[in-house]
Design an enzyme around this catalytic site. Structure first.
Site, PDB file in Angstrom:
ATOM      1  CE  LYS A  72      -3.862  -2.350   2.323  1.00 20.18           C
ATOM      2  NZ  LYS A  72      -4.663  -2.430   3.575  1.00 20.18           N
ATOM      3  CE1 TYR A  79      -9.193  -3.486   0.416  1.00 26.86           C
ATOM      4  CE2 TYR A  79      -8.576  -1.389  -0.562  1.00 26.86           C
ATOM      5  CZ  TYR A  79      -8.249  -2.512   0.183  1.00 26.86           C
ATOM      6  OH  TYR A  79      -6.967  -2.657   0.687  1.00 26.86           O
ATOM      7  CG  PHE A  99     -13.192   0.594   7.581  1.00 24.15           C
ATOM      8  CD1 PHE A  99     -12.596   0.111   6.414  1.00 24.15           C
ATOM      9  CD2 PHE A  99     -13.879  -0.301   8.387  1.00 24.15           C
ATOM     10  CE1 PHE A  99     -12.683  -1.225   6.058  1.00 24.15           C
ATOM     11  CE2 PHE A  99     -13.972  -1.652   8.043  1.00 24.15           C
ATOM     12  CZ  PHE A  99     -13.373  -2.114   6.873  1.00 24.15           C
ATOM     13  NE  ARG A 142      -6.191 -12.690   4.594  1.00 17.64           N
ATOM     14  CZ  ARG A 142      -6.987 -11.633   4.721  1.00 17.64           C
ATOM     15  NH1 ARG A 142      -6.949 -10.651   3.816  1.00 17.64           N
ATOM     16  NH2 ARG A 142      -7.813 -11.520   5.734  1.00 17.64           N
ATOM     17  CB  THR A 194      -7.232  -6.890   9.431  1.00 15.69           C
ATOM     18  OG1 THR A 194      -7.607  -7.962   8.562  1.00 15.69           O
ATOM     19  CG2 THR A 194      -7.677  -5.568   8.839  1.00 15.69           C
ATOM     20  NE  ARG A 232      -1.799  -6.103   6.988  1.00 13.57           N
ATOM     21  CZ  ARG A 232      -2.889  -6.681   6.513  1.00 13.57           C
ATOM     22  NH1 ARG A 232      -3.440  -7.704   7.156  1.00 13.57           N
ATOM     23  NH2 ARG A 232      -3.448  -6.243   5.399  1.00 13.57           N
ATOM     24  CG  ASN A 289      -3.436  -2.693   7.071  1.00 11.43           C
ATOM     25  OD1 ASN A 289      -3.380  -2.083   6.004  1.00 11.43           O
ATOM     26  ND2 ASN A 289      -4.398  -3.554   7.350  1.00 11.43           N
ATOM     27  CG  HIS A 302      -4.811  -6.455  -0.611  1.00  9.86           C
ATOM     28  ND1 HIS A 302      -6.049  -6.576  -0.026  1.00  9.86           N
ATOM     29  CD2 HIS A 302      -4.814  -7.289  -1.689  1.00  9.86           C
ATOM     30  CE1 HIS A 302      -6.780  -7.439  -0.737  1.00  9.86           C
ATOM     31  NE2 HIS A 302      -6.057  -7.883  -1.749  1.00  9.86           N
ATOM     32  CD  GLU A 310      -8.176  -9.228  -4.096  1.00  4.80           C
ATOM     33  OE1 GLU A 310      -6.990  -9.568  -3.858  1.00  4.80           O
ATOM     34  OE2 GLU A 310      -9.046  -9.103  -3.201  1.00  4.80           O
TER      35      GLU A 310
HETATM   36  N1  UDP Z   1      -9.496  -1.260   7.592  1.00  2.00           N
HETATM   37  C1  UDP Z   1      -9.619  -0.143   8.411  1.00  2.00           C
HETATM   38  N2  UDP Z   1     -10.357  -0.253   9.553  1.00  2.00           N
HETATM   39  C2  UDP Z   1     -10.965  -1.406   9.921  1.00  2.00           C
HETATM   40  C3  UDP Z   1     -10.842  -2.540   9.096  1.00  2.00           C
HETATM   41  C4  UDP Z   1     -10.097  -2.423   7.938  1.00  2.00           C
HETATM   42  O1  UDP Z   1      -9.073   0.926   8.110  1.00  2.00           O
HETATM   43  O2  UDP Z   1     -11.614  -1.448  10.978  1.00  2.00           O
HETATM   44  C5  UDP Z   1      -8.695  -1.168   6.357  1.00  2.00           C
HETATM   45  C6  UDP Z   1      -7.344  -1.867   6.503  1.00  2.00           C
HETATM   46  O3  UDP Z   1      -6.378  -1.098   5.789  1.00  2.00           O
HETATM   47  C7  UDP Z   1      -7.602  -3.201   5.835  1.00  2.00           C
HETATM   48  C8  UDP Z   1      -8.540  -2.792   4.695  1.00  2.00           C
HETATM   49  O4  UDP Z   1      -9.376  -1.806   5.290  1.00  2.00           O
HETATM   50  O5  UDP Z   1      -6.399  -3.800   5.381  1.00  2.00           O
HETATM   51  C9  UDP Z   1      -9.391  -3.901   4.128  1.00  2.00           C
HETATM   52  O6  UDP Z   1     -10.090  -4.533   5.171  1.00  2.00           O
HETATM   53  P1  UDP Z   1     -10.191  -6.119   5.256  1.00  2.00           P
HETATM   54  O7  UDP Z   1     -11.187  -6.456   6.296  1.00  2.00           O
HETATM   55  O8  UDP Z   1     -10.387  -6.687   3.883  1.00  2.00           O
HETATM   56  O9  UDP Z   1      -8.739  -6.528   5.829  1.00  2.00           O
HETATM   57  P2  UDP Z   1      -7.512  -7.260   5.119  1.00  2.00           P
HETATM   58  O10 UDP Z   1      -8.073  -8.279   4.180  1.00  2.00           O
HETATM   59  O11 UDP Z   1      -6.705  -6.196   4.409  1.00  2.00           O
HETATM   60  O12 UDP Z   1      -6.728  -7.878   6.248  1.00  2.00           O
HETATM   61 MG    MG Z   2      -9.479  -8.052   2.667  1.00  6.50          MG
END
Ligand code: UDP
Ligand code: MG
Length: 151
Positions: free
Chosen positions: A11, A51, A59, A87, A93, A104, A114, A117, A128
């Site tokens: 990111k 997304y 958010f 992952r 996350t 992370r 964070n 992705h 994707e």
């Molecule tokens: N995010 C955030 N606040 C939250 C949850 C997610 O800002 O409470 C952001 C964070 O950057 C995350 C992205 O939204 O990586 C996508 O969310 P997702 O639940 O898909 O998490 P990921 O798959 O990236 O772990």
């Molecule tokens: Mg995700």
């Protein structure tokens, strides 16, 4: 059988902090194979699509602004169980829940910064990869390395 692939993206904060090499290194040293790599500016259109599952989250607006704050490095990695393992290499996350040793867990603190992705399922990965790499990825053979990594 076709090898599994995942979409991993550094990111804007990760690119600006100079962590692209470190993130690539985690996947390379694990033994996975790189099949696509690009540095590009994001766009609202791409991010809305990427997304799309999160559109209704509180958010979402903040997330889009974060992702528009600079270029990203997108890549596709290939190998056994890469979606799930990718992952695990990234961590949770929320970086504060991420174990040390994960990307992370080692390099960030806040969920809205964070760093990276990773696709959350094989189906998401396929979606994707075609979104970010509409011209496809490179299929290539690692002649010697493959047999040193897989039994
Ligand atoms: N995010 C955030 N606040 C939250 C949850 C997610 O800002 O409470 C952001 C964070 O950057 C995350 C992205 O939204 O990586 C996508 O969310 P997702 O639940 O898909 O998490 P990921 O798959 O990236 O772990
Ligand atoms: Mg995700």
């Amino acid at each position: 059988m076709a090898e599994e692939r995942t979409y991993i993206m550094v990111k804007p904060d990760g690119v600006e902090r100079g962590l692209v090499g470190e993130i690539i290194k985690r996947f390379e040293s694990k033994g996975y194979k790189l099949v696509a790599l690009q540095l590009l500016p994001t766009s609202r259109e791409l991010l809305n699509e990427h997304y799309c599952d999160l559109k209704d989250k509180s958010f979402f607006g903040k997330l889009i602004n974060y992702m528009l704050s600079g270029p990203v490095v997108g890549m596709v990695w290939e190998g056994k169980d890469i979606v799930k393992t990718g992952r695990r290499l990234l961590g949770e996350t929320d970086p504060l829940n991420s174990a040390p040793g994960t990307i992370r867990g080692d390099y960030c603190i806040d969920v809205g910064k964070n760093l990276c992705h990773g696709s959350d399922s094989v189906v998401s990965a396929q979606r994707e990869i075609s979104l970010w790499f509409p011209n496809g990825v490179l299929s290539w053979e690692r002649h010697n390395v493959h047999k040193l990594i897989y039994e």
